[in-house]
Design an enzyme around this catalytic site. Sequence first.
Site, PDB file in Angstrom:
ATOM      1  N   LYS A 110       0.062  17.190  30.748  1.00 37.45           N
ATOM      2  CA  LYS A 110       0.964  16.239  31.410  1.00 37.45           C
ATOM      3  C   LYS A 110       1.696  15.470  30.328  1.00 37.45           C
ATOM      4  O   LYS A 110       1.092  14.969  29.378  1.00 37.45           O
ATOM      5  CB  LYS A 110       0.137  15.253  32.276  1.00 37.45           C
ATOM      6  CG  LYS A 110       0.991  14.285  33.055  1.00 37.45           C
ATOM      7  CD  LYS A 110       1.522  14.902  34.328  1.00 37.45           C
ATOM      8  CE  LYS A 110       2.696  14.149  34.934  1.00 37.45           C
ATOM      9  NZ  LYS A 110       4.018  14.544  34.378  1.00 37.45           N
ATOM     10  N   GLN A 167      -0.049  11.728  23.529  1.00 38.80           N
ATOM     11  CA  GLN A 167      -0.206  11.823  24.981  1.00 38.80           C
ATOM     12  C   GLN A 167      -1.651  12.142  25.380  1.00 38.80           C
ATOM     13  O   GLN A 167      -2.120  11.707  26.432  1.00 38.80           O
ATOM     14  CB  GLN A 167       0.750  12.900  25.519  1.00 38.80           C
ATOM     15  CG  GLN A 167       1.061  12.793  27.006  1.00 38.80           C
ATOM     16  CD  GLN A 167       2.164  11.789  27.304  1.00 38.80           C
ATOM     17  OE1 GLN A 167       3.163  11.710  26.599  1.00 38.80           O
ATOM     18  NE2 GLN A 167       1.989  11.016  28.365  1.00 38.80           N
ATOM     19  N   LYS A 207       3.846  17.769  25.744  1.00 38.29           N
ATOM     20  CA  LYS A 207       5.188  17.171  25.613  1.00 38.29           C
ATOM     21  C   LYS A 207       6.186  18.287  25.384  1.00 38.29           C
ATOM     22  O   LYS A 207       5.845  19.346  24.859  1.00 38.29           O
ATOM     23  CB  LYS A 207       5.233  16.214  24.414  1.00 38.29           C
ATOM     24  CG  LYS A 207       6.367  15.218  24.465  1.00 38.29           C
ATOM     25  CD  LYS A 207       5.981  14.016  25.299  1.00 38.29           C
ATOM     26  CE  LYS A 207       7.129  13.076  25.546  1.00 38.29           C
ATOM     27  NZ  LYS A 207       6.657  11.816  26.150  1.00 38.29           N
ATOM     28  N   GLY A 212       9.966  12.912  32.735  1.00 38.03           N
ATOM     29  CA  GLY A 212      11.068  12.434  31.898  1.00 38.03           C
ATOM     30  C   GLY A 212      10.596  11.780  30.616  1.00 38.03           C
ATOM     31  O   GLY A 212       9.408  11.523  30.408  1.00 38.03           O
ATOM     32  N   ASP A 213      11.534  11.542  29.732  1.00 38.89           N
ATOM     33  CA  ASP A 213      11.352  10.761  28.502  1.00 38.89           C
ATOM     34  C   ASP A 213      12.784  10.416  28.072  1.00 38.89           C
ATOM     35  O   ASP A 213      13.697  10.419  28.911  1.00 38.89           O
ATOM     36  CB  ASP A 213      10.586  11.567  27.437  1.00 38.89           C
ATOM     37  CG  ASP A 213      10.112  10.705  26.261  1.00 38.89           C
ATOM     38  OD1 ASP A 213       9.096  10.011  26.411  1.00 38.89           O
ATOM     39  OD2 ASP A 213      10.761  10.699  25.192  1.00 38.89           O
ATOM     40  N   ASN A 257      15.286   3.451  30.623  1.00 39.03           N
ATOM     41  CA  ASN A 257      14.358   3.301  31.737  1.00 39.03           C
ATOM     42  C   ASN A 257      13.245   2.288  31.439  1.00 39.03           C
ATOM     43  O   ASN A 257      12.977   1.391  32.236  1.00 39.03           O
ATOM     44  CB  ASN A 257      13.754   4.677  32.084  1.00 39.03           C
ATOM     45  CG  ASN A 257      12.664   4.567  33.122  1.00 39.03           C
ATOM     46  OD1 ASN A 257      11.486   4.524  32.789  1.00 39.03           O
ATOM     47  ND2 ASN A 257      13.039   4.463  34.380  1.00 39.03           N
ATOM     48  N   SER A 280       2.862   8.923  37.240  1.00 43.92           N
ATOM     49  CA  SER A 280       3.138  10.348  37.423  1.00 43.92           C
ATOM     50  C   SER A 280       1.918  11.047  38.027  1.00 43.92           C
ATOM     51  O   SER A 280       2.049  11.904  38.905  1.00 43.92           O
ATOM     52  CB  SER A 280       3.470  11.003  36.084  1.00 43.92           C
ATOM     53  OG  SER A 280       4.823  10.776  35.727  1.00 43.92           O
TER      54      SER A 280
HETATM   55  P1  NDP Z   1      15.984   6.360  27.834  1.00 43.52           P
HETATM   56  O1  NDP Z   1      16.673   7.593  27.436  1.00 43.52           O
HETATM   57  O2  NDP Z   1      16.096   5.877  29.226  1.00 43.52           O
HETATM   58  O3  NDP Z   1      16.399   5.147  26.879  1.00 43.52           O
HETATM   59  C1  NDP Z   1      16.206   5.231  25.518  1.00 43.52           C
HETATM   60  C2  NDP Z   1      16.729   3.969  24.870  1.00 43.52           C
HETATM   61  O4  NDP Z   1      16.350   3.950  23.499  1.00 43.52           O
HETATM   62  C3  NDP Z   1      18.252   3.887  24.870  1.00 43.52           C
HETATM   63  O5  NDP Z   1      18.624   2.545  24.900  1.00 43.52           O
HETATM   64  C4  NDP Z   1      18.602   4.550  23.537  1.00 43.52           C
HETATM   65  O6  NDP Z   1      19.862   4.184  23.027  1.00 43.52           O
HETATM   66  C5  NDP Z   1      17.510   4.048  22.648  1.00 43.52           C
HETATM   67  N1  NDP Z   1      17.287   5.044  21.596  1.00 43.52           N
HETATM   68  C6  NDP Z   1      16.873   6.321  21.740  1.00 43.52           C
HETATM   69  N2  NDP Z   1      16.813   6.962  20.569  1.00 43.52           N
HETATM   70  C7  NDP Z   1      17.218   6.072  19.659  1.00 43.52           C
HETATM   71  C8  NDP Z   1      17.367   6.126  18.258  1.00 43.52           C
HETATM   72  N3  NDP Z   1      17.074   7.250  17.567  1.00 43.52           N
HETATM   73  N4  NDP Z   1      17.789   4.993  17.637  1.00 43.52           N
HETATM   74  C9  NDP Z   1      18.059   3.852  18.351  1.00 43.52           C
HETATM   75  N5  NDP Z   1      17.926   3.750  19.677  1.00 43.52           N
HETATM   76  C10 NDP Z   1      17.514   4.835  20.316  1.00 43.52           C
HETATM   77  O7  NDP Z   1      14.442   6.592  27.451  1.00 43.52           O
HETATM   78  P2  NDP Z   1      13.155   5.823  27.973  1.00 43.52           P
HETATM   79  O8  NDP Z   1      13.469   4.407  28.264  1.00 43.52           O
HETATM   80  O9  NDP Z   1      12.530   6.653  29.012  1.00 43.52           O
HETATM   81  O10 NDP Z   1      12.203   5.909  26.677  1.00 43.52           O
HETATM   82  C11 NDP Z   1      12.159   4.907  25.675  1.00 43.52           C
HETATM   83  C12 NDP Z   1      10.859   5.020  24.901  1.00 43.52           C
HETATM   84  O11 NDP Z   1       9.748   4.886  25.796  1.00 43.52           O
HETATM   85  C13 NDP Z   1      10.651   6.362  24.188  1.00 43.52           C
HETATM   86  O12 NDP Z   1       9.913   6.135  23.021  1.00 43.52           O
HETATM   87  C14 NDP Z   1       9.762   7.125  25.184  1.00 43.52           C
HETATM   88  O13 NDP Z   1       9.016   8.139  24.541  1.00 43.52           O
HETATM   89  C15 NDP Z   1       8.875   6.004  25.686  1.00 43.52           C
HETATM   90  N6  NDP Z   1       8.211   6.216  26.964  1.00 43.52           N
HETATM   91  C16 NDP Z   1       8.908   6.531  28.089  1.00 43.52           C
HETATM   92  C17 NDP Z   1       8.247   6.672  29.301  1.00 43.52           C
HETATM   93  C18 NDP Z   1       8.975   6.936  30.563  1.00 43.52           C
HETATM   94  O14 NDP Z   1       8.331   6.968  31.609  1.00 43.52           O
HETATM   95  N7  NDP Z   1      10.281   7.119  30.564  1.00 43.52           N
HETATM   96  C19 NDP Z   1       6.801   6.546  29.381  1.00 43.52           C
HETATM   97  C20 NDP Z   1       6.167   6.137  28.162  1.00 43.52           C
HETATM   98  C21 NDP Z   1       6.860   5.995  27.003  1.00 43.52           C
HETATM   99  P3  NDP Z   1      21.049   5.278  22.960  1.00 43.52           P
HETATM  100  O15 NDP Z   1      21.472   5.469  24.381  1.00 43.52           O
HETATM  101  O16 NDP Z   1      22.087   4.686  22.092  1.00 43.52           O
HETATM  102  O17 NDP Z   1      20.433   6.526  22.364  1.00 43.52           O
HETATM  103  O1  2IT Z   2       5.555   9.197  27.002  1.00 48.93           O
HETATM  104  C1  2IT Z   2       5.228   9.258  28.199  1.00 48.93           C
HETATM  105  O2  2IT Z   2       4.114   8.916  28.588  1.00 48.93           O
HETATM  106  C2  2IT Z   2       6.234   9.714  29.165  1.00 48.93           C
HETATM  107  N1  2IT Z   2       7.365   9.994  28.775  1.00 48.93           N
HETATM  108  C3  2IT Z   2       5.876   9.875  30.614  1.00 48.93           C
HETATM  109  C4  2IT Z   2       5.155  11.177  30.845  1.00 48.93           C
HETATM  110  C5  2IT Z   2       4.878  11.525  32.282  1.00 48.93           C
HETATM  111  O3  2IT Z   2       4.340  12.629  32.480  1.00 48.93           O
HETATM  112  O4  2IT Z   2       5.176  10.749  33.190  1.00 48.93           O
END
Ligand code: NDP
Ligand code: 2IT
Length: 443
Positions: A89, A110, A125, A164-165, A239, A375
């Site tokens: 997952k 993860q 992943k 997603g991520d 997100n 999830s």
């Molecule tokens: P999104 O794509 O929704 O948003 C990512 C954000 O981070 C954007 O504002 C983006 O800016 C910025 N960003 C991404 N890459 C870079 C970079 N190289 N340098 C600077 N800014 C950057 O992703 P999420 O919000 O889903 O994910 C954000 C973090 O949270 C990640 O580390 C992800 O692995 C982690 N995460 C996400 C989960 C989820 O459920 N979605 C769960 C657990 C962890 P820009 O648009 O300019 O790239």
């Molecule tokens: O980093 C993370 O935990 C995620 N992007 C969410 C993974 C998931 O299966 O919901």
Amino acid sequence: MSYVNDVLERTATRYNYQPEFCQALTEVLHSIAPAVESNPQYEKAALLERLVAPEKATVFRVPWVDDNGKVQVNRGYRVQFNSAIGPYKGGLRFHPSVNMSIIKFLGFEQIFKNSLTGLPIGGGKGGADFDPKGKSDNEVMRFCQGFMTELYKVIGPNSDVPAGDIGVGGREIGYLFGQYKKITGRHEGVLTGKGLSYGGSLARTEATGYGLVYLTEEMLRQHGNSLEGKTVAVSGSGNVAIYAIEKAQKLGAKVVTASDSSGYVYDAEGIDLEILKKVKEQERARISKYAEYKPTATFVPGKRVWEVPCTVALPCATQNELNLEDAKTLVKNGCIAVAEGANMPSTIEATDYFLANKVLFAPGKAANAGGVATSALEMSQNSARIVWTFEQVDEKLKDIMENIYYHMSTAAETYHQKDNFVVGANIAGFLKVADAMMAQGIV
Ligand code: NDP
Ligand code: 2IT
């Protein structure tokens, strides 16, 4: 040399060209050393050698046609790291920086995160070096279809369930799901983060950000404090960041920043979420647009939010976005707590600095586990063919986050490192996986 150091050194030497993977490996293996030393049977079973090697890694070509009729080729990945406690997952990341090092670091983290949720999910992943930025909906759809045309061969509702991520949200999950269903003819819970009309769970969209804030509040509460009235700095505006801001504001905090890769906005009045959602969720625009809509805000190009004075910091963008210099600035400005919404946003040096300076520090694998936990709740609802209300899911999420806090703080104390939640989270996550691997024999 100790067993842990030996495995760490051999693995880090072999994969020295995968820096993010080596960084995650170093942090986890250093933390779990005391737990490994008190269980000599692990060495006999080569448990660590097996733990650091993905069970399976798939790399594939993704050709697709852009709006100009030009053929584009990207590279897709799915790393199935560990299935000891449940089906693989973990999310899919679409970002130009994606490579095997990044997918392996995320997959490795993860394993322990999923274990900490207390739910039966293994670690995996995936993703692609595709950049959704500036692409039309049709281009994103064609890419997702091409990606799934390979990915479907290695996933399934009882074997591997992606989500997603970065760069993969509701739109992408919809296109991926549609293609999976078309190829296999099966409408089943093979992806999470689905839309509500076709099997998604209420509160999954909010879950990572809300969960982050629930855990932060619990950590503060256990130290006689709370988010109420605190100034909070959040990085990112995707997100995780958006729903962390929403919940922090509900708990009475004032969130003064949001950012993306172009810079950050500072809003002394507190971030206006309606405007932020409009800019990011609807217009898919750059963060500077926020300051155009909101005259009290300033846009600071090319800088990170950590220079803004705050009491609580929530890094929610990406790996290694907070380094030692940033950590020093935060501490100097009076920051008392850091909780990681992103995966591995703090460098090892920054993390060590926070711990040495008694900042309450919640590592990503604990603090952002609410997303994957929800999830898993989506998977439960899909299997049982039922739908829970928003309140039911949200309540379970809050319980899970408070339990994670309890388990990581208890493990830290058991191993004589009170309030070191890096050690606590890694050991608590590891021991359950180790137990399951031992029980299942050499596989
Ligand atoms: P999104 O794509 O929704 O948003 C990512 C954000 O981070 C954007 O504002 C983006 O800016 C910025 N960003 C991404 N890459 C870079 C970079 N190289 N340098 C600077 N800014 C950057 O992703 P999420 O919000 O889903 O994910 C954000 C973090 O949270 C990640 O580390 C992800 O692995 C982690 N995460 C996400 C989960 C989820 O459920 N979605 C769960 C657990 C962890 P820009 O648009 O300019 O790239
Ligand atoms: O980093 C993370 O935990 C995620 N992007 C969410 C993974 C998931 O299966 O919901």
